[in-house]
Design a protein around this motif. Structure first.
Motif, PDB file in Angstrom:
ATOM      1  N   THR A  31       0.820  -1.215   0.000  1.00  0.00           N
ATOM      2  CA  THR A  31       0.000   0.000   0.000  1.00  0.00           C
ATOM      3  C   THR A  31       0.854   1.266   0.000  1.00  0.00           C
ATOM      4  O   THR A  31       1.944   1.296   0.570  1.00  0.00           O
ATOM      5  N   TRP A  32       0.325   2.269  -0.661  1.00  0.00           N
ATOM      6  CA  TRP A  32       0.881   3.613  -0.668  1.00  0.00           C
ATOM      7  C   TRP A  32      -0.282   4.547  -0.329  1.00  0.00           C
ATOM      8  O   TRP A  32      -0.918   5.126  -1.216  1.00  0.00           O
ATOM      9  N   PRO A  33      -0.587   4.711   0.968  1.00  0.00           N
ATOM     10  CA  PRO A  33      -1.748   5.523   1.379  1.00  0.00           C
ATOM     11  C   PRO A  33      -1.676   6.966   0.892  1.00  0.00           C
ATOM     12  O   PRO A  33      -2.702   7.552   0.567  1.00  0.00           O
ATOM     13  N   GLU A  34      -0.480   7.514   0.831  1.00  0.00           N
ATOM     14  CA  GLU A  34      -0.347   8.905   0.385  1.00  0.00           C
ATOM     15  C   GLU A  34      -0.754   9.083  -1.079  1.00  0.00           C
ATOM     16  O   GLU A  34      -1.066  10.185  -1.516  1.00  0.00           O
TER      17      GLU A  34
ATOM     18  N   ASN B 137      -3.167   6.899  -2.369  1.00  0.00           N
ATOM     19  CA  ASN B 137      -4.423   6.144  -2.482  1.00  0.00           C
ATOM     20  C   ASN B 137      -4.271   4.971  -3.444  1.00  0.00           C
ATOM     21  O   ASN B 137      -5.081   4.760  -4.335  1.00  0.00           O
ATOM     22  N   TYR B 138      -3.190   4.199  -3.257  1.00  0.00           N
ATOM     23  CA  TYR B 138      -2.855   3.121  -4.179  1.00  0.00           C
ATOM     24  C   TYR B 138      -2.499   1.858  -3.400  1.00  0.00           C
ATOM     25  O   TYR B 138      -1.846   1.923  -2.363  1.00  0.00           O
ATOM     26  N   ALA B 139      -2.944   0.738  -3.927  1.00  0.00           N
ATOM     27  CA  ALA B 139      -2.570  -0.559  -3.363  1.00  0.00           C
ATOM     28  C   ALA B 139      -2.315  -1.525  -4.505  1.00  0.00           C
ATOM     29  O   ALA B 139      -3.008  -1.504  -5.525  1.00  0.00           O
ATOM     30  N   ALA B 140      -1.307  -2.354  -4.337  1.00  0.00           N
ATOM     31  CA  ALA B 140      -1.006  -3.405  -5.313  1.00  0.00           C
ATOM     32  C   ALA B 140      -1.172  -4.744  -4.596  1.00  0.00           C
ATOM     33  O   ALA B 140      -0.619  -4.953  -3.514  1.00  0.00           O
ATOM     34  N   VAL B 141      -1.943  -5.617  -5.190  1.00  0.00           N
ATOM     35  CA  VAL B 141      -2.222  -6.924  -4.609  1.00  0.00           C
ATOM     36  C   VAL B 141      -1.606  -7.978  -5.513  1.00  0.00           C
ATOM     37  O   VAL B 141      -1.818  -7.970  -6.723  1.00  0.00           O
TER      38      VAL B 141
END
Length: 57
Positions: free
Chosen positions: A13-16, A18-22
């Motif tokens: 996750t990269w909250p800053e 608003n991104y997530a890689a699964v």
């Protein structure tokens, strides 16, 4: 990270941003692949989704 007997599942996750890689690596075909993707989309309240499936030999 969740390590399974023959697979693994990670969420980066990269909250800053608003991104997530699964990443989901499995040795056998998922029987309910679309349900899994819909579940993730709902849990993350995803506005956009990019999906890539890679087959390995």
């Amino acid at each position: 990270m969740v390590v399974l007997a023959e697979s693994h599942f990670t969420i980066h996750t990269w909250p800053e941003l608003n991104y997530a890689a699964v990443d989901l690596f499995v040795c056998q075909e998922l029987k309910s692949e679309s349900k899994f993707i819909d579940l993730l989309r709902g849990k993350f309240d995803a506005k956009e989704l990019e999906y890539q499936k890679v087959y390995r030999e």
